[in-house]
Design a protein around this motif. Sequence first.
Motif, short mmCIF file in Angstrom:
data_model
loop_
_atom_site.label_atom_id
_atom_site.label_comp_id
_atom_site.label_asym_id
_atom_site.label_seq_id
_atom_site.Cartn_x
_atom_site.Cartn_y
_atom_site.Cartn_z
N MET A 71 1.88 2.11 -3.42
CA MET A 71 0.75 2.73 -4.13
C MET A 71 0.59 4.20 -3.73
SD MET A 71 -3.33 1.88 -3.80
CE MET A 71 -3.21 0.18 -4.27
N PHE A 72 0.58 4.47 -2.44
CA PHE A 72 0.34 5.84 -1.97
C PHE A 72 1.51 6.76 -2.33
CE2 PHE A 72 -2.43 3.82 1.50
CZ PHE A 72 -3.60 4.06 0.79
N PRO A 102 4.43 7.56 3.30
CA PRO A 102 4.00 6.37 4.05
C PRO A 102 4.98 5.21 3.98
CG PRO A 102 2.53 6.81 2.17
CD PRO A 102 3.47 7.96 2.27
N ASP A 151 1.58 8.82 -5.63
CA ASP A 151 0.83 10.07 -5.77
C ASP A 151 1.73 11.24 -5.38
OD1 ASP A 151 -1.32 8.46 -6.36
OD2 ASP A 151 -2.13 8.50 -4.33
N SER A 152 1.73 12.25 -6.20
CA SER A 152 2.64 13.36 -5.93
C SER A 152 2.03 14.36 -4.94
CB SER A 152 3.00 14.03 -7.26
OG SER A 152 2.73 15.38 -7.23
N ASN A 153 2.79 14.74 -3.94
CA ASN A 153 2.33 15.66 -2.89
C ASN A 153 3.48 16.61 -2.58
OD1 ASN A 153 1.68 16.93 -0.45
ND2 ASN A 153 0.60 15.14 0.37
N MET A 208 -9.26 5.54 -1.42
CA MET A 208 -8.72 6.60 -0.55
C MET A 208 -7.81 7.53 -1.35
SD MET A 208 -7.57 4.24 2.68
CE MET A 208 -8.77 3.57 3.84
N SER A 209 -6.91 6.90 -2.11
CA SER A 209 -5.94 7.65 -2.89
C SER A 209 -6.64 8.55 -3.91
CB SER A 209 -5.00 6.66 -3.58
OG SER A 209 -4.34 7.24 -4.67
N LEU A 221 0.83 -1.21 0.00
CA LEU A 221 0.00 0.00 0.00
C LEU A 221 0.87 1.26 0.00
CD1 LEU A 221 -2.88 -0.97 2.47
CD2 LEU A 221 -2.69 -1.37 0.02
N THR A 258 -0.34 7.61 12.92
CA THR A 258 -1.61 7.07 13.42
C THR A 258 -1.46 5.59 13.74
OG1 THR A 258 -4.01 7.08 13.00
CG2 THR A 258 -2.62 6.37 11.19
N MET A 277 -4.59 7.07 7.14
CA MET A 277 -5.70 6.11 7.09
C MET A 277 -5.32 4.82 7.81
SD MET A 277 -7.84 8.02 5.26
CE MET A 277 -9.16 6.84 5.24
N LEU A 327 4.96 16.98 0.97
CA LEU A 327 5.44 15.80 1.69
C LEU A 327 6.97 15.66 1.64
CD1 LEU A 327 4.08 13.41 3.18
CD2 LEU A 327 4.24 12.13 1.05
N THR A 387 -2.74 13.73 -0.79
CA THR A 387 -2.46 12.30 -0.88
C THR A 387 -2.57 11.65 0.50
OG1 THR A 387 -0.08 12.46 -0.42
CG2 THR A 387 -0.76 12.73 -2.72
N VAL A 388 -2.55 10.31 0.49
CA VAL A 388 -2.45 9.56 1.74
C VAL A 388 -0.97 9.56 2.15
CG1 VAL A 388 -2.77 7.32 2.86
CG2 VAL A 388 -4.42 8.12 1.13
N ALA A 390 -7.74 1.03 -0.70
CA ALA A 390 -6.63 1.98 -0.72
C ALA A 390 -6.69 2.87 -1.96
CB ALA A 390 -5.30 1.24 -0.66
N ARG A 391 -7.06 2.27 -3.09
CA ARG A 391 -7.18 3.04 -4.33
C ARG A 391 -8.28 4.10 -4.21
NH1 ARG A 391 -3.64 3.82 -7.60
NH2 ARG A 391 -3.18 1.61 -7.85
#
Lengths: 329, 329
Positions: free
Chosen positions: A21-22, A34, A25-27, B116-117, A18, A54, B96, A30, B126-127, B113-114
């Motif tokens: 996957m996360f 994760p 995504d571009s942020n 959420m993303s 996961l 968390t 999450m 950050l 993003t997550v 997860a997808r």
Amino acid sequence: MKITQVSQMGERPLVGLLSVMFNKDSNEDLLIGPGNDDCAVLDISGEECLVATTDMLHRKTDFPPEMNPWQIGWMSAAVNLSDVASMGARPVGLLMAIGMSSDTHVSFVEKIARGMSDCAKACGTTVIGGDIDTHDELTITGTALGMVKKSKLLKREGARVGDKVCVTGFAGSAGAALHALQHGIEAPNSFLNALLEPYPRTEEGQALAHSGAVTCMMDTSDGLAMSLHDLADLNGVGFRIYESGLPVHEDIGRYVTSDPDEQTDFALYTGGDFELLFTVSPDKLDEANNACDLSIIGEVVEQTAGIRIERKEGTNLSIYRKGYLQLGS
Amino acid sequence: MKITQVSQMGERPLVGLLSVMFNKDSNEDLLIGPGNDDCAVLDISGEECLVATTDMLHRKTDFPPEMNPWQIGWMSAAVNLSDVASMGARPVGLLMAIGMSSDTHVSFVEKIARGMSDCAKACGTTVIGGDIDTHDELTITGTALGMVKKSKLLKREGARVGDKVCVTGFAGSAGAALHALQHGIEAPNSFLNALLEPYPRTEEGQALAHSGAVTCMMDTSDGLAMSLHDLADLNGVGFRIYESGLPVHEDIGRYVTSDPDEQTDFALYTGGDFELLFTVSPDKLDEANNACDLSIIGEVVEQTAGIRIERKEGTNLSIYRKGYLQLGS
């Protein structure tokens, strides 16, 4: 066999899957995403950054039956604050979501909340928000936030060959306390509280960050052996640990086992201690020592040398990737 | 009868009780504490502040059986991002935590997860972190973080007599979709998605904050009537709502009920819409209209005038404090 169920895959590989996957995504806010450290890190505030983490805990798997509601609240806050500590950050707030059955007594929930509040206060912050929900099994998800200067942020990455390996507090105390509870061994609260009321090292974490002596850091909640393996993988290094340096509390000898080998096993292979494991430049040991009480337990070596422990009698053994405290009944 | 169980006390009074406890603890970083708004607000970053919110969701009570795993993930992110939207903040990250049974298929978790993303990305973030745990019932706790200039922060407090009352989007669409699902009414995805894939109004929230026209704001996830009562209590005001102004989607007439009174009941007394409810200075309606699509549904009146709706036929009725979407089977 094709892996289709979560139980076949295991928690860590699933987290890895996961996270990949996360992280795609571009942020732009950050700094650390994760799965890469004890906390995510956001660059949102000039010279400071925000750390966030968390943790979801359940009655059956995470809270030993002996734990009272105040301790359940304390523990739920502590696991998250320990992650903030391990980044060298100052805690700025906790969010606590509680799911409980509708026949739970209000006074039970109040005691949980009091435990959360007391742990937050002990670490210089407060509970700033949360959620309440009805649910069959008691479930608590905490989120902790912290702030630290970007230049002082302590990451899991950064260990260099020759650095000294250090820990705060004692190793194996929570695991030994769980062993005592599970085997009906009489022991005083002072001994059991390593498990039931772990104290997050937020003060030590900030002092170590401020010292400038630390090259990498994480907490030992999964156990010393697991944490050493995590740091070794990430940094491409090995570790030589000295059994004589392991800070084993004398109470383990008094209440659980007088066998030195078994004491070492508790120190290496049980989790639940919320201590800090960190590496220090050899020329900055004084600064680290001035920051907080610590034990030097070994040094960073080349990756090819593996992760090994030098026993008191002179033999030299591999430290295995095992540990993780399995709590509850 | 002495209240001893959570079920006897109710969720809102319990949240109130715990909020009072937590708010007693002093936290110099805190601008808005627990229980006082859609998010907690921390003053940690110069001219900007951090908003933070957490929500725990469960399979049985929060996700209708018709919801697919992607939608479960989307929804878990959306409920939290909607709270960030209602403060006028820019989302900067989601954490999450997922608890699931060990026989859950990995592909099911990947789809969650997808979802959420995708929801995070749709809102410009993003997550950034999370946790995975095994648990009998699927449980997801999300935490959303956002940033907003302190001078632009939109709170629940701030409504003034004479302000116009506005909402984004449509009212009652999620409730009507749930009704359709629960009564086996055939309806297209475009109708059901108001419930299954609610779109958080983060863009509208930021534009409204930037406009400087809004005096108070919150989201309508508990339903319009509940939200109006919350704002009335906090601001010491009343509301006059015009039935003719309520934005009821024509699909409610097409698929659920052609009775105008029942349509109004859906708009007022069902939750699950993640729209923004806000008040606007009467001289700044142009600025608000330029910020986003909105409907003017009424105005702020004196507290003594109560919270009433003027029906199309001219009668005038109290709006009751009821609503809240009870999802699931």
